[in-house]
Design a protein around this motif. Structure first.
Motif, PDB file in Angstrom:
ATOM      1  N   CYS A   1     -10.341   3.098  -2.530  1.00  0.00           N
ATOM      2  CA  CYS A   1     -10.416   1.858  -3.295  1.00  0.00           C
ATOM      3  C   CYS A   1     -11.892   1.495  -3.385  1.00  0.00           C
TER       4      CYS A   1
ATOM      5  N   TYR B   1      -7.345   8.390   0.246  1.00  0.00           N
ATOM      6  CA  TYR B   1      -7.186   7.214  -0.590  1.00  0.00           C
ATOM      7  C   TYR B   1      -8.514   6.498  -0.726  1.00  0.00           C
TER       8      TYR B   1
ATOM      9  N   PHE C   1       0.938   2.726  -4.051  1.00  0.00           N
ATOM     10  CA  PHE C   1       0.116   3.938  -4.125  1.00  0.00           C
ATOM     11  C   PHE C   1       0.906   5.152  -3.654  1.00  0.00           C
TER      12      PHE C   1
ATOM     13  N   TYR D   1       1.935   6.069  -0.916  1.00  0.00           N
ATOM     14  CA  TYR D   1       1.155   6.690   0.143  1.00  0.00           C
ATOM     15  C   TYR D   1       2.012   7.573   1.055  1.00  0.00           C
TER      16      TYR D   1
ATOM     17  N   THR E   1      -5.900   9.440  -4.393  1.00  0.00           N
ATOM     18  CA  THR E   1      -5.587   8.165  -5.032  1.00  0.00           C
ATOM     19  C   THR E   1      -6.872   7.397  -5.227  1.00  0.00           C
TER      20      THR E   1
ATOM     21  N   ASP F   1      -2.654  11.862   2.590  1.00  0.00           N
ATOM     22  CA  ASP F   1      -3.340  11.475   1.354  1.00  0.00           C
ATOM     23  C   ASP F   1      -4.745  10.967   1.669  1.00  0.00           C
TER      24      ASP F   1
ATOM     25  N   HIS G   1       0.835  -1.209   0.000  1.00  0.00           N
ATOM     26  CA  HIS G   1       0.000   0.000   0.000  1.00  0.00           C
ATOM     27  C   HIS G   1       0.869   1.259   0.000  1.00  0.00           C
TER      28      HIS G   1
ATOM     29  N   THR H   1      -8.939   6.160   4.670  1.00  0.00           N
ATOM     30  CA  THR H   1      -9.441   5.297   3.607  1.00  0.00           C
ATOM     31  C   THR H   1     -10.928   5.534   3.411  1.00  0.00           C
TER      32      THR H   1
ATOM     33  N   PRO I   1      -4.121   0.172   4.232  1.00  0.00           N
ATOM     34  CA  PRO I   1      -4.232   1.587   4.577  1.00  0.00           C
ATOM     35  C   PRO I   1      -4.239   1.845   6.087  1.00  0.00           C
TER      36      PRO I   1
END
Ligand code: 6R9
Length: 647
Positions: free
Chosen positions: A301, A299, A291, A293, A351, A297, A287, A325, A318
């Motif tokens: 998914c 993020y 990504f 990271y 992301t 950030d 991760h 997340t 994450p």
């Protein structure tokens, strides 16, 4: 094959964790001395008792055994939650975006800690102990994360079953895992429509031998459900009765963390078992690097927690990294076809990680629904689940990412726990359609059907020559099946089931499954499962299922069905069979095309010749190859004449 190359944007090479030179150096070191590499990276998680031994792996036929960090102890929930409290108690851990755009909320690490402890105590109060299996059949609501982490906290093994699976599929999984407790919700909500989860659990319970011990029901929609006294409990009522204090259990590195069922080429779905420490280390490191990271950030998914992508890249990776997340309850097209992009703007997502099937279907609506949103926050795009065709890649890159966001096409599997072949955005020049290069510590090889390792530019079957910490450890309850499925085809290697090409630059291009697994919209479906659902229908005598190219889904399901004597083909029966398969397995298994055929092509020993059925389904019947070994070659003429997939 597209051979356009996209260079690493200068800004990325500067800010990313690794540049190309660093990738090459780190990759070489990880292969040359895996013990040192993984020994260092094992320390990215916190340990109660540190490990001295890094790896202990044998791929030897008959004695396959995979252990990482085996003498250390730790806890996954502690690593995903507690250890962040000192610095991140008020940072958002989860952004939850509801099906209805008016509904969203944020959960801080502090709140997550409180919720997970509560949930863990509810499970304990219902008798769940270390090593017990808990089935989770929930929609995409924060309680899914709480429940998974609660299991991890007390050392119970979760088995998440995707909410789209039918009562039959659910009962099979409950029974195979021998799980006494099931966690569900009154209903799920997707695209404005209610999904009757609790009702499905009731129906599943009728089929589970000995019945389900306890059902914990989360209230999501407030829709009507029947509660069975002594078996069913409202989560919110149970939560009021327990304390908010729950120390994390000290787990051995190799204690199981979860089971996740996945389709294979034969038999019923396999319970892929992942263990504690190696899985978490691997989810966290991938991760971070894939990504790229960095703290702060946002993020997102878009997977469902019912699939491995949801496990590793919504939750565990994450959260182990202390990230924010996003968890999305809905679908890409509700209430409008711009929903993904609107959510990106609403929460300033940096992301974005989704599946090719979603990209292809949104592509169909043109650029306008994308372009009317800003997407200024986006920096990186990811793809997972199936090969991404270069056209979809280019559209994703040019329209969604406005040409400025690298696309990481990440190849991996339920079995691998985390990403194995992928670009790193600050290091890898991109070729649309290629998953590019191996992650640290991963040794891909391409072999021919005899197992000979091919060198340089070549095409064949993809195997992995050595272990990595995130690898599955066994098939739950069936270690023999684990060995036979993954280590028998090419002894001393892990066989992926995927075909692959390597080009002159050493880039990998996954060509799809080489076994009897079809990939429908990024979801794995065993042809054997669909076949056994079809033959369970009283009108069906025999069925053979193959995949065929489908513009949106990647692959569609093509079923050849032979009827019982006295039954005759009709549109109604066709519809009934589709509905029957949906009931037996779930909507993702619906056949797209059904061809009624008086006979199936078989060898004299009675084996169905799938190669021929595949060619006909692909509308490539000009190239059927050798049909001389068929028991009755005339069968093929009828199949070709009545094929459903005419172009
Ligand atoms: C993570 C996940 C695994 C199968 C795998 C392969 C296909 C996944 C891919 C890809 C080409 C990619 N697959 N990612 N093919 N490029 N980037 O999807 O796990 O559901 O177990 O499926 O999906 O065929 O073997 P899972």
């Amino acid at each position: 094959m597209s051979e356009t190359i996209y260079d690493v944007p200068a800004a990325w090479a500067e800010k990313a964790w690794v540049t190309d030179a660093q990738y090459k150096e780190m990759y070489a070191a990880s292969i040359k001395d895996p013990d040192t590499f993984w020994g260092e990276h094992g320390r990215r998680i916190d340990w109660f008792k540190p490990y001295a031994k890094v790896r202990n792996v044998s791929y030897k036929p008959g004695e396959v055994s995979i252990k990482w960090y085996e003498d250390g102890t730790t806890n996954v929930a502690y690593n995903c939650v507690d250890r962040h409290l000192a610095t991140r108690a008020n940072q958002t851990a989860i952004i939850w975006e509801g099906d209805d755009p008016a509904e969203s909320r944020t959960i801080t690490y502090g709140q997550l800690h409180a919720e997970v402890c509560k949930f863990a105590n509810v499970l304990k109060a219902h008798g769940v102990r270390k090593g017990d299996r808990v089935t989770i059949y929930l929609p995409m609501i924060p309680e899914a994360a709480y429940a998974m982490l609660a299991c991890a906290r007390i050392g119970a093994i979760h088995s998440v079953v995707f909410g789209g699976f039918s009562p039959d599929s659910l009962s099979n999984r409950i029974e195979d895992a021998d799980s006494r407790v099931v966690i569900t919700a009154d209903e799920g909500l997707r695209g404005g429509r209610a999904v009757p989860l609790k009702k499905n659990v009731d129906a599943a319970d009728d089929k589970v031998k000995g019945g389900i011990g306890a059902v914990i029901v989360v209230r999501r929609t407030g829709g009507h459900v029947t509660m069975k006294p002594g078996r069913d409990f409202w989560y919110h009522e149970e939560a009021e009765k327990v304390s908010g204090h729950c120390p994390p259990a000290e787990m051995q590195a190799e204690d199981p963390l979860f089971i996740l069922y996945t389709s294979g080429s034969t038999g019923k779905p396999k319970g892929v078992l992942h263990s504690t420490a190696g899985y978490l280390v691997y989810a966290a490191i991938t991760h971070q690097y894939v990504f790229d990271y960095h703290d702060g950030d946002i993020y997102w998914c878009t997977a469902d927690v019912g699939w491995v992508t949801g496990h590793s890249y919504i939750l565990y990776g994450p959260l182990a990294n202390g990230a924010t997340t996003l968890m999305f309850e809905g679908i890409p097209t509700y209430p409008t076809i711009s929903r993904f992009w609107e959510v990106i703007d609403k929460h300033k997502v940096n992301t974005f990680y989704t599946a090719p099937t979603a990209i292809r279907s949104l592509m169909g609506a043109g650029e306008e629904p994308v372009k009317k949103t800003s997407r200024a926050s986006l920096r990186l795009l990811g793809s997972v689940g199936e090969p991404i065709n270069p056209e979809a890649w280019e559209w994703y890159h040019r329209v969604v990412g406005e040409g400025r966001c690298p696309v990481v096409d990440t190849w991996w599997q339920t079995e691998t726990g985390g990403i194995l072949i992928t670009p790193l955005p600050g290091a890898t020049r991109l070729k649309p359609g290629s998953a590019t290069r191996p992650f640290f510590g991963i040794r891909p090889e391409i072999v021919d059907t005899e197992g000979k390792v091919l060198e340089g530019a070549c095409e064949g079957n993809l195997v992995i020559a050595d272990s990595w910490p995130g690898q599955m450890r066994t098939v739950y309850g069936d270690h023999k099946r684990f060995e036979e499925t993954y280590f028998a085809t090419y002894p001393n290697k892990y066989f992926t089931g995927d075909g692959c090409r390597r080009d002159a630059d050493g880039y990998y291009w996954i060509t799809g499954r080489v076994d009897d697994v079809i990939n429908v919209s990024g979801h794995r479906m065993g042809t054997a499962e669909v076949e056994s659902a079809l033959v369970a229908h009283p009108a069906v005598s025999e069925a053979a299922v193959v995949g065929y190219p489908h513009d949106i889904k990647g692959q569609g399901i093509y079923a050849y069905v032979t009827l019982m004597t006295g039954e005759s083909p009709s549109e109604d029966l066709r519809k009934e069979l589709v509905a029957h398969v949906r009931r037996e397995i779930g909507p993702i298994a619906s056949p797209d095309l059904i061809q009624f055929s008086p006979g199936l092509p078989k060898t004299r020993s009675g084996k169905i010749m799938r190669r021929i059925l595949r060619k006909i389904a692909e509308d490539e019947h000009g190239a059927l190859g050798d049909t001389s070994t068929l028991a009755d070659p005339a069968v093929v003429d009828d199949l070709v004449a009545n094929r459903q997939n005419r172009r």
